[in-house]
Design a protein around this motif. Structure first.
Motif, PDB file in Angstrom:
ATOM      1  N   ALA A 166       8.596   3.587   6.382  1.00  0.00           N
ATOM      2  CA  ALA A 166       9.950   3.420   5.822  1.00  0.00           C
ATOM      3  C   ALA A 166      10.075   4.139   4.473  1.00  0.00           C
ATOM      4  N   GLY A 167       9.100   3.939   3.590  1.00  0.00           N
ATOM      5  CA  GLY A 167       9.158   4.577   2.266  1.00  0.00           C
ATOM      6  C   GLY A 167       9.086   6.092   2.381  1.00  0.00           C
ATOM      7  N   GLU A 168       8.283   6.540   3.328  1.00  0.00           N
ATOM      8  CA  GLU A 168       8.142   7.987   3.564  1.00  0.00           C
ATOM      9  C   GLU A 168       9.498   8.561   3.997  1.00  0.00           C
ATOM     10  N   ALA A 169      10.223   7.820   4.846  1.00  0.00           N
ATOM     11  CA  ALA A 169      11.551   8.273   5.286  1.00  0.00           C
ATOM     12  C   ALA A 169      12.502   8.339   4.093  1.00  0.00           C
ATOM     13  N   PHE A 170      12.463   7.340   3.220  1.00  0.00           N
ATOM     14  CA  PHE A 170      13.287   7.369   2.002  1.00  0.00           C
ATOM     15  C   PHE A 170      12.939   8.620   1.176  1.00  0.00           C
ATOM     16  N   ASP A 171      11.646   8.884   1.036  1.00  0.00           N
ATOM     17  CA  ASP A 171      11.217  10.017   0.200  1.00  0.00           C
ATOM     18  C   ASP A 171      11.646  11.353   0.818  1.00  0.00           C
ATOM     19  N   TYR A 191      11.869  12.680  -6.362  1.00  0.00           N
ATOM     20  CA  TYR A 191      10.778  11.886  -5.785  1.00  0.00           C
ATOM     21  C   TYR A 191      10.301  10.850  -6.808  1.00  0.00           C
ATOM     22  N   PRO A 192       9.983   9.610  -6.446  1.00  0.00           N
ATOM     23  CA  PRO A 192      10.139   9.021  -5.118  1.00  0.00           C
ATOM     24  C   PRO A 192      11.599   8.710  -4.797  1.00  0.00           C
ATOM     25  N   GLY A 193      11.917   8.747  -3.498  1.00  0.00           N
ATOM     26  CA  GLY A 193      13.310   8.676  -3.087  1.00  0.00           C
ATOM     27  C   GLY A 193      13.903   7.277  -3.033  1.00  0.00           C
ATOM     28  N   GLY A 194      13.059   6.259  -2.760  1.00  0.00           N
ATOM     29  CA  GLY A 194      13.582   4.912  -2.546  1.00  0.00           C
ATOM     30  C   GLY A 194      14.474   4.395  -3.669  1.00  0.00           C
ATOM     31  N   PRO A 195      13.967   4.386  -4.904  1.00  0.00           N
ATOM     32  CA  PRO A 195      14.768   3.812  -5.989  1.00  0.00           C
ATOM     33  C   PRO A 195      16.087   4.564  -6.211  1.00  0.00           C
ATOM     34  N   VAL A 196      16.083   5.899  -6.063  1.00  0.00           N
ATOM     35  CA  VAL A 196      17.318   6.686  -6.275  1.00  0.00           C
ATOM     36  C   VAL A 196      18.339   6.362  -5.190  1.00  0.00           C
ATOM     37  N   ILE A 197      17.877   6.346  -3.930  1.00  0.00           N
ATOM     38  CA  ILE A 197      18.802   6.072  -2.817  1.00  0.00           C
ATOM     39  C   ILE A 197      19.356   4.649  -2.950  1.00  0.00           C
ATOM     40  N   ASP A 198      18.495   3.718  -3.315  1.00  0.00           N
ATOM     41  CA  ASP A 198      18.907   2.319  -3.499  1.00  0.00           C
ATOM     42  C   ASP A 198      20.053   2.254  -4.517  1.00  0.00           C
ATOM     43  N   ARG A 199      19.879   2.926  -5.647  1.00  0.00           N
ATOM     44  CA  ARG A 199      20.879   2.900  -6.723  1.00  0.00           C
ATOM     45  C   ARG A 199      22.185   3.570  -6.271  1.00  0.00           C
ATOM     46  N   PHE A 232       7.226 -18.197  14.557  1.00  0.00           N
ATOM     47  CA  PHE A 232       6.990 -18.517  13.144  1.00  0.00           C
ATOM     48  C   PHE A 232       8.324 -18.639  12.408  1.00  0.00           C
ATOM     49  N   GLN A 233       8.394 -19.560  11.478  1.00  0.00           N
ATOM     50  CA  GLN A 233       9.646 -19.860  10.762  1.00  0.00           C
ATOM     51  C   GLN A 233       9.606 -19.394   9.304  1.00  0.00           C
ATOM     52  N   THR A 234       8.643 -18.524   8.990  1.00  0.00           N
ATOM     53  CA  THR A 234       8.529 -18.007   7.620  1.00  0.00           C
ATOM     54  C   THR A 234       8.318 -16.500   7.681  1.00  0.00           C
ATOM     55  N   ILE A 235       8.968 -15.788   6.742  1.00  0.00           N
ATOM     56  CA  ILE A 235       8.766 -14.333   6.635  1.00  0.00           C
ATOM     57  C   ILE A 235       8.252 -14.034   5.235  1.00  0.00           C
ATOM     58  N   ILE A 236       7.204 -13.191   5.135  1.00  0.00           N
ATOM     59  CA  ILE A 236       6.802 -12.672   3.824  1.00  0.00           C
ATOM     60  C   ILE A 236       6.919 -11.149   3.889  1.00  0.00           C
ATOM     61  N   VAL A 237       7.417 -10.572   2.803  1.00  0.00           N
ATOM     62  CA  VAL A 237       7.670  -9.126   2.786  1.00  0.00           C
ATOM     63  C   VAL A 237       6.891  -8.523   1.626  1.00  0.00           C
ATOM     64  N   GLY A 238       6.419  -7.291   1.794  1.00  0.00           N
ATOM     65  CA  GLY A 238       5.704  -6.638   0.696  1.00  0.00           C
ATOM     66  C   GLY A 238       5.784  -5.128   0.809  1.00  0.00           C
ATOM     67  N   GLY A 239       5.340  -4.434  -0.248  1.00  0.00           N
ATOM     68  CA  GLY A 239       5.352  -2.966  -0.278  1.00  0.00           C
ATOM     69  C   GLY A 239       6.532  -2.459  -1.091  1.00  0.00           C
ATOM     70  N   GLY A 240       6.464  -1.184  -1.489  1.00  0.00           N
ATOM     71  CA  GLY A 240       7.484  -0.598  -2.364  1.00  0.00           C
ATOM     72  C   GLY A 240       8.908  -0.778  -1.863  1.00  0.00           C
ATOM     73  N   VAL A 241       9.108  -0.668  -0.547  1.00  0.00           N
ATOM     74  CA  VAL A 241      10.473  -0.763   0.000  1.00  0.00           C
ATOM     75  C   VAL A 241      10.988  -2.209  -0.051  1.00  0.00           C
ATOM     76  N   ALA A 242      10.080  -3.166  -0.259  1.00  0.00           N
ATOM     77  CA  ALA A 242      10.514  -4.566  -0.425  1.00  0.00           C
ATOM     78  C   ALA A 242      11.317  -4.728  -1.711  1.00  0.00           C
ATOM     79  N   ALA A 243      11.298  -3.708  -2.578  1.00  0.00           N
ATOM     80  CA  ALA A 243      12.115  -3.739  -3.800  1.00  0.00           C
ATOM     81  C   ALA A 243      13.562  -3.356  -3.489  1.00  0.00           C
ATOM     82  N   ASN A 244      13.809  -2.847  -2.294  1.00  0.00           N
ATOM     83  CA  ASN A 244      15.153  -2.340  -1.961  1.00  0.00           C
ATOM     84  C   ASN A 244      16.192  -3.471  -1.938  1.00  0.00           C
ATOM     85  N   SER A 245      17.248  -3.295  -2.707  1.00  0.00           N
ATOM     86  CA  SER A 245      18.203  -4.397  -2.877  1.00  0.00           C
ATOM     87  C   SER A 245      18.946  -4.691  -1.576  1.00  0.00           C
ATOM     88  N   ALA A 246      19.258  -3.657  -0.791  1.00  0.00           N
ATOM     89  CA  ALA A 246      19.984  -3.882   0.470  1.00  0.00           C
ATOM     90  C   ALA A 246      19.087  -4.610   1.470  1.00  0.00           C
TER      91      ALA A 246
END
Ligand code: KG4
Ligand code: ZN
Length: 324
Positions: free
Chosen positions: A169-174, A184-192, A267-281
């Protein structure tokens, strides 16, 4: 128990001290990202040279910030894999030497599993956390190198149930950011940028792969490329709308497969991690969809989404303790 974590899997040199697996006493990250920017991606040789130069200072800073010296540390944790081989070697060699010299245990941790552990960490300034994730959980790791779904039954039992068939996912953003000349990196710019285009008026669709928990993002990237070529010719091209539509497509795919994974595992719980987990959307959409179904969801605090050493020290504690 206080664990000193060391993480050098990509461009970063990171160290942290974590108490009893959850309380982050300090964490320090030095990054050589700015030096890689002009190449549009990480140059491994530059990364490992910088890590070699900075690791001692970064560890000293983390200890200082925690107000501790090496004799007050109970164990050393280090990222074992995956990552750039030269970079990993710097961290592993340093941690090995430290563990040998101090006579303290060395705990080797998988970087991707540690990304999921980040949701359990409590930053010093955050104070007490009321609600901690409980296992079993569906784990979604979305970073520059990986997009995977896990069934996490115990800290010693991460089972992959879905992964990307092409780009992470992060690679696709980049890559899309590069296509759109957003840097670069693309995630934070696209998010904003995407926040300014809540109704982009374009729809991209990721490959569905029905019934499977796998992802595929390379088709969306190609769709963005063709759309850009076409529209630039027609002089009707809005970078912001395209970025927002791309993000929307990736988020929809991640949300859909994660919710499907909850259905399949029960399972009734989700945990998320990694750079793209910072994505506000992603944070907003996944939280909404999980809550509508009574599923609990946990994201790391923003500094612990990106590569950091606190997640390494934290998971190390769970691996080291019995009954996990
Ligand atoms: O976890 P990470 O720091 O490093 C890896 O282990 O790969 O993730 C870095 C990735 C990059 O691809 C970056 O573009 C992406 O995380 N990223 C984001 C955001 N912040 C970082 N992607 C989308 N939205 C963000 N806000
Ligand atoms: Zn990472």
């Amino acid at each position: 128990m206080r664990i000193l974590g060391i993480e050098t899997s990509c461009d970063e040199t990171a160290a942290a001290v974590v108490e009893n697996g959850v309380e982050v006493l300090s964490h320090t990250v030095a990054s050589s990202l700015a030096e890689h920017e002009k190449y549009g991606g990480i140059i491994p040789e530059i990364a490992s040279r910088r890590q070699l130069e900075s690791i001692q200072a970064v560890v000293a800073l983390a200890l200082d910030a925690a107000g501790l010296n090496l004799s007050q540390i109970d164990a050393i944790a280090v990222t074992r894999e995956p990552g750039l081989i030269g970079s990993l070697l710097v961290g592993i060699s340093f941690a090995n030497a430290l563990s040998f010299a101090l006579g303290k245990p060395l705990i080797r941790v998988n970087h991707i599993e540690a990304h999921l552990y980040a949701a359990f960490l409590i930053a010093k300034e955050q104070g007490r956390k009321e609600d901690m994730p409980r296992l079993p959980a569906v784990g979604l790791v979305v970073s520059g190198g990986h997009s995977s779904l896990f069934a996490v039954e115990r800290f010693k039992k991460f089972r992959i149930i879905g992964q990307t068939r092409d780009d992470a996912a992060g690679e696709a953003f980049d890559k899309v950011a590069r296509l759109l000349n957003l840097g670069y990196p693309g995630g934070p710019v696209i998010d904003r940028l995407a926040r300014e285009f809540p109704q982009p008026g374009i729809t991209f669709t990721a490959a569905k792969l029905p019934g499977s928990l796998d992802f595929s993002f390379s088709g969306v990237k190609t769709a963005v490329l063709y759309y850009k070529r076409q529209k630039e010719r027609d002089a009707g091209f809005s970078v912001g709308s395209v970025a927002a539509a791309f993000q929307d497509c990736v988020v929809r795919s991640l949300v859909e497969k994660t919710i499907l994974a909850c259905g399949q595992t029960g399972f009734q719980t989700i945990i998320v991690g990694g750079g793209v987990a910072a994505n506000s959307a992603l944070r907003a959409a996944l939280t909404r969809e999980a809550q509508q179904r009574g599923i609990k969801i946990y994201f790391p605090a923003l500094p612990f989404c990106m590569d950091n050493a606190a997640m390494i020290a934290g998971l190390a504690h769970r691996l080291y303790s019995a009954n996990n």
